[in-house]
Design a protein around this motif. Sequence first.
Motif, short mmCIF file in Angstrom:
data_model
loop_
_atom_site.label_atom_id
_atom_site.label_comp_id
_atom_site.label_asym_id
_atom_site.label_seq_id
_atom_site.Cartn_x
_atom_site.Cartn_y
_atom_site.Cartn_z
N PRO A 113 0.83 -1.20 0.00
CA PRO A 113 0.00 0.00 0.00
C PRO A 113 0.87 1.25 0.00
O PRO A 113 1.90 1.27 0.67
CB PRO A 113 -0.80 -0.10 1.31
N ARG A 114 0.47 2.25 -0.75
CA ARG A 114 1.18 3.54 -0.71
C ARG A 114 1.10 4.11 0.69
O ARG A 114 0.02 4.07 1.29
CB ARG A 114 0.50 4.53 -1.65
N GLY A 115 2.18 4.62 1.18
CA GLY A 115 2.17 5.25 2.50
C GLY A 115 2.42 4.27 3.62
O GLY A 115 2.43 4.65 4.79
N GLY A 116 2.60 2.99 3.32
CA GLY A 116 2.97 2.03 4.36
C GLY A 116 1.94 0.97 4.62
O GLY A 116 0.75 1.17 4.40
N GLY A 117 2.38 -0.16 5.10
CA GLY A 117 1.50 -1.30 5.36
C GLY A 117 2.16 -2.56 4.85
O GLY A 117 3.22 -2.52 4.24
N ASP A 118 1.51 -3.69 5.14
CA ASP A 118 2.09 -4.99 4.77
C ASP A 118 2.09 -5.18 3.27
O ASP A 118 1.10 -4.88 2.59
CB ASP A 118 1.30 -6.13 5.42
N SER A 119 3.18 -5.73 2.76
CA SER A 119 3.23 -6.04 1.33
C SER A 119 2.79 -7.48 1.09
O SER A 119 2.80 -8.30 2.01
CB SER A 119 4.64 -5.80 0.79
N ILE A 120 2.37 -7.74 -0.13
CA ILE A 120 2.07 -9.12 -0.52
C ILE A 120 2.92 -9.41 -1.75
O ILE A 120 3.42 -8.49 -2.39
CB ILE A 120 0.58 -9.35 -0.85
N SER A 121 3.08 -10.68 -2.08
CA SER A 121 3.80 -10.96 -3.32
C SER A 121 3.14 -12.11 -4.06
O SER A 121 2.52 -12.99 -3.47
CB SER A 121 5.27 -11.24 -3.06
N VAL A 122 3.28 -12.05 -5.37
CA VAL A 122 2.71 -13.07 -6.26
C VAL A 122 3.88 -13.64 -7.05
O VAL A 122 4.62 -12.90 -7.69
CB VAL A 122 1.72 -12.40 -7.25
N GLU A 123 4.04 -14.96 -6.99
CA GLU A 123 5.10 -15.60 -7.77
C GLU A 123 4.56 -15.81 -9.18
O GLU A 123 3.56 -16.52 -9.37
CB GLU A 123 5.46 -16.95 -7.12
N LEU A 124 5.16 -15.14 -10.15
CA LEU A 124 4.64 -15.21 -11.52
C LEU A 124 5.47 -16.20 -12.32
O LEU A 124 6.65 -15.96 -12.59
CB LEU A 124 4.69 -13.84 -12.18
N GLY A 125 4.86 -17.31 -12.70
CA GLY A 125 5.54 -18.34 -13.48
C GLY A 125 5.24 -18.22 -14.96
O GLY A 125 4.52 -17.32 -15.41
N HIS A 126 5.76 -19.16 -15.70
CA HIS A 126 5.68 -19.19 -17.17
C HIS A 126 4.21 -19.32 -17.63
O HIS A 126 3.55 -20.30 -17.30
CB HIS A 126 6.50 -20.41 -17.61
N GLY A 127 3.72 -18.30 -18.31
CA GLY A 127 2.35 -18.34 -18.83
C GLY A 127 1.31 -17.82 -17.87
O GLY A 127 0.12 -17.80 -18.19
N ASP A 128 1.72 -17.35 -16.70
CA ASP A 128 0.75 -16.88 -15.69
C ASP A 128 0.24 -15.48 -16.03
O ASP A 128 0.93 -14.68 -16.65
CB ASP A 128 1.39 -16.83 -14.29
N LEU A 129 -0.97 -15.22 -15.53
CA LEU A 129 -1.61 -13.91 -15.71
C LEU A 129 -1.82 -13.26 -14.35
O LEU A 129 -2.26 -13.92 -13.40
CB LEU A 129 -2.98 -14.11 -16.38
N VAL A 130 -1.53 -11.98 -14.25
CA VAL A 130 -1.91 -11.21 -13.05
C VAL A 130 -2.55 -9.92 -13.55
O VAL A 130 -2.09 -9.33 -14.53
CB VAL A 130 -0.69 -10.95 -12.12
N VAL A 131 -3.63 -9.53 -12.90
CA VAL A 131 -4.33 -8.30 -13.28
C VAL A 131 -4.48 -7.45 -12.02
O VAL A 131 -5.00 -7.92 -11.01
CB VAL A 131 -5.73 -8.60 -13.89
N MET A 132 -3.99 -6.21 -12.11
CA MET A 132 -4.16 -5.27 -10.99
C MET A 132 -5.33 -4.36 -11.34
O MET A 132 -5.36 -3.79 -12.45
CB MET A 132 -2.88 -4.43 -10.81
N GLY A 133 -6.28 -4.23 -10.42
CA GLY A 133 -7.49 -3.49 -10.77
C GLY A 133 -7.98 -2.58 -9.66
O GLY A 133 -7.36 -2.45 -8.60
N GLY A 134 -9.10 -1.94 -9.94
CA GLY A 134 -9.66 -0.98 -8.99
C GLY A 134 -8.70 0.20 -8.85
O GLY A 134 -8.16 0.71 -9.82
N SER A 135 -8.46 0.58 -7.60
CA SER A 135 -7.58 1.74 -7.34
C SER A 135 -6.10 1.36 -7.25
O SER A 135 -5.27 2.16 -6.82
CB SER A 135 -8.00 2.41 -6.03
N CYS A 136 -5.77 0.12 -7.63
CA CYS A 136 -4.42 -0.43 -7.36
C CYS A 136 -3.28 0.48 -7.82
O CYS A 136 -2.27 0.62 -7.11
CB CYS A 136 -4.30 -1.79 -8.03
#
Length: 203
Positions: free
Chosen positions: A152-175
Amino acid sequence: MDFQGTLFEAAPATPDFSGLIRTPLTRGAWVDVCPAWLPEADDVFRALLDDVPWRAEQREMYDRVVEVPRLVHTYLRGEALPHHRLVEARESLSAHYAPELGEPFVTAGCCYYRDGQDSVAWHGDTIGRGKIHDTLVAIVSVGDSRRLCLRPRGGGDSISVELGHGDLVVMGGSCQRTWEHAVPKVARAGPRISVQFRPLNVF
Ligand SMILES: O=C(O)CCC(=O)C(=O)O
């Protein structure tokens, strides 16, 4: 180049959203992840590696100009993509997210992380409309696995996504406005290419 393609591709014949999982984040942001989403990921990876006119970028850092640690190229609206599966991917994403996005994905930003020393620092895609409006950025990852981190901008816990071969990730909303993302350096990694599909005027 020490990337080994998959011997048996796990991905479906056409992009398939049935494995998609949405994780709500704070402040109206969310992230969707769909493993093994892109068909013919080995072929797409090789086409990207061979056919994209990769260029190095530089940026000013204090009193010096330094190389940005990855290669890039952006396909603008109407420009031919280097593999038909990427055209299909963009169309499937536009159709799937039409109810939320209300417009198609039109540009494809490509980033080539040559090894674990290539990376991108914390940022949001806030040049253009992403600065004030909710939007979507869809990333298809091919090649070696890398971690996409979000915080989160301004501080807070981070999360992580392991992106492998052929994977899709979509960031949406206010991200893009309320969260930041990064691909950190790692001690060892083979080559990885990410293709980010964006709607018009989001960078
Ligand atoms: O390589 C990725 O998956 C992320 C790329 C990215 O964040 C960007 O170029 O804005």
